[in-house]
Design a protein around this motif. Structure first.
Motif, PDB file in Angstrom:
ATOM      1  N   SER A  21       0.819  -1.216   0.000  1.00  0.00           N
ATOM      2  CA  SER A  21       0.000   0.000   0.000  1.00  0.00           C
ATOM      3  C   SER A  21       0.852   1.265   0.000  1.00  0.00           C
ATOM      4  CB  SER A  21      -0.954  -0.010   1.191  1.00  0.00           C
ATOM      5  OG  SER A  21      -0.235  -0.253   2.383  1.00  0.00           O
ATOM      6  N   ASP A  22       2.165   1.142   0.328  1.00  0.00           N
ATOM      7  CA  ASP A  22       3.032   2.314   0.263  1.00  0.00           C
ATOM      8  C   ASP A  22       3.899   2.327  -0.996  1.00  0.00           C
ATOM      9  OD1 ASP A  22       4.710   0.240   0.937  1.00  0.00           O
ATOM     10  OD2 ASP A  22       5.819   1.373   2.457  1.00  0.00           O
ATOM     11  N   THR A  24       3.853   2.492  -5.389  1.00  0.00           N
ATOM     12  CA  THR A  24       2.992   2.821  -6.513  1.00  0.00           C
ATOM     13  C   THR A  24       2.871   1.597  -7.429  1.00  0.00           C
ATOM     14  OG1 THR A  24       4.813   3.597  -7.900  1.00  0.00           O
ATOM     15  CG2 THR A  24       3.759   5.228  -6.467  1.00  0.00           C
ATOM     16  N   LYS A  56      -9.481   0.204  -6.067  1.00  0.00           N
ATOM     17  CA  LYS A  56      -9.348   1.574  -5.561  1.00  0.00           C
ATOM     18  C   LYS A  56      -7.871   1.928  -5.395  1.00  0.00           C
ATOM     19  CE  LYS A  56     -13.303   2.366  -2.475  1.00  0.00           C
ATOM     20  NZ  LYS A  56     -14.017   1.109  -2.505  1.00  0.00           N
ATOM     21  N   SER A  58      -5.116   5.297  -4.048  1.00  0.00           N
ATOM     22  CA  SER A  58      -4.912   6.602  -3.441  1.00  0.00           C
ATOM     23  C   SER A  58      -3.835   7.295  -4.262  1.00  0.00           C
ATOM     24  CB  SER A  58      -4.461   6.408  -1.993  1.00  0.00           C
ATOM     25  OG  SER A  58      -4.082   7.643  -1.448  1.00  0.00           O
ATOM     26  N   THR A  77      -5.903   6.717 -14.360  1.00  0.00           N
ATOM     27  CA  THR A  77      -5.009   7.007 -13.251  1.00  0.00           C
ATOM     28  C   THR A  77      -3.582   7.069 -13.764  1.00  0.00           C
ATOM     29  OG1 THR A  77      -4.536   6.360 -10.965  1.00  0.00           O
ATOM     30  CG2 THR A  77      -4.620   4.574 -12.579  1.00  0.00           C
ATOM     31  N   ALA A  82      -0.213   6.224  -8.253  1.00  0.00           N
ATOM     32  CA  ALA A  82      -1.339   5.505  -7.658  1.00  0.00           C
ATOM     33  C   ALA A  82      -0.846   4.394  -6.736  1.00  0.00           C
ATOM     34  CB  ALA A  82      -2.207   4.905  -8.756  1.00  0.00           C
ATOM     35  N   GLN A  83      -1.284   4.442  -5.489  1.00  0.00           N
ATOM     36  CA  GLN A  83      -0.986   3.383  -4.527  1.00  0.00           C
ATOM     37  C   GLN A  83      -2.268   2.602  -4.264  1.00  0.00           C
ATOM     38  OE1 GLN A  83       0.544   5.769  -1.265  1.00  0.00           O
ATOM     39  NE2 GLN A  83       2.622   5.606  -2.074  1.00  0.00           N
ATOM     40  N   ARG A  85      -5.382   0.563  -2.809  1.00  0.00           N
ATOM     41  CA  ARG A  85      -6.162   0.494  -1.574  1.00  0.00           C
ATOM     42  C   ARG A  85      -7.115  -0.697  -1.609  1.00  0.00           C
ATOM     43  NH1 ARG A  85      -2.538   2.826  -0.423  1.00  0.00           N
ATOM     44  NH2 ARG A  85      -2.291   4.924   0.382  1.00  0.00           N
TER      45      ARG A  85
END
Ligand code: FES
Length: 98
Positions: A21-22, A24, A56, A58, A77, A82-83, A85
């Motif tokens: 999640s951290d 891209t 999704k 972030s 995107t 984009a990371q 989610r």
């Protein structure tokens, strides 16, 4: 933020890769030796513009010239910004989408 691993399926190659999640999408793709199109890797050029088919993300800060609000609203995107989610399916649109 708690780090999580999500599954990303790259529609152009059919590969499914892990992405934290951290990270891209671009970082995960490069780490998996996928030849994802990019240039600036900082949200300014638009080379990595991609269609998010499901899932999704972030977004890290980006220039509107690289991805307009209208493009973002239609599910596009930037892979370099984009990371994940959720698990997601994404395809790059550069190189004619191939
Ligand atoms: S590589 Fe330039 S905007 Fe993503």
């Amino acid at each position: 933020m708690k780090k999580r691993d999500y599954q990303i399926t790259v529609g152009n190659t059919g590969a499914t890769i892990a992405c934290r999640s951290d990270q891209t999408i671009l970082q995960a793709a490069m780490g998996a030796d996928i030849d994802y199109p990019f240039a600036c890797a900082s949200g300014n050029c638009g080379m990595c513009v991609s269609q998010l088919t499901s899932g999704k993300v972030s977004m890290l800060p980006r220039a509107d010239s690289a991805l307009s609000p209208e493009q973002a609203a239609s599910g596009k995107t930037l892979a370099c910004r984009a990371q994940p989610r959720s698990d997601l399916v994404v395809s790059w649109l550069g190189r004619g989408g191939r």
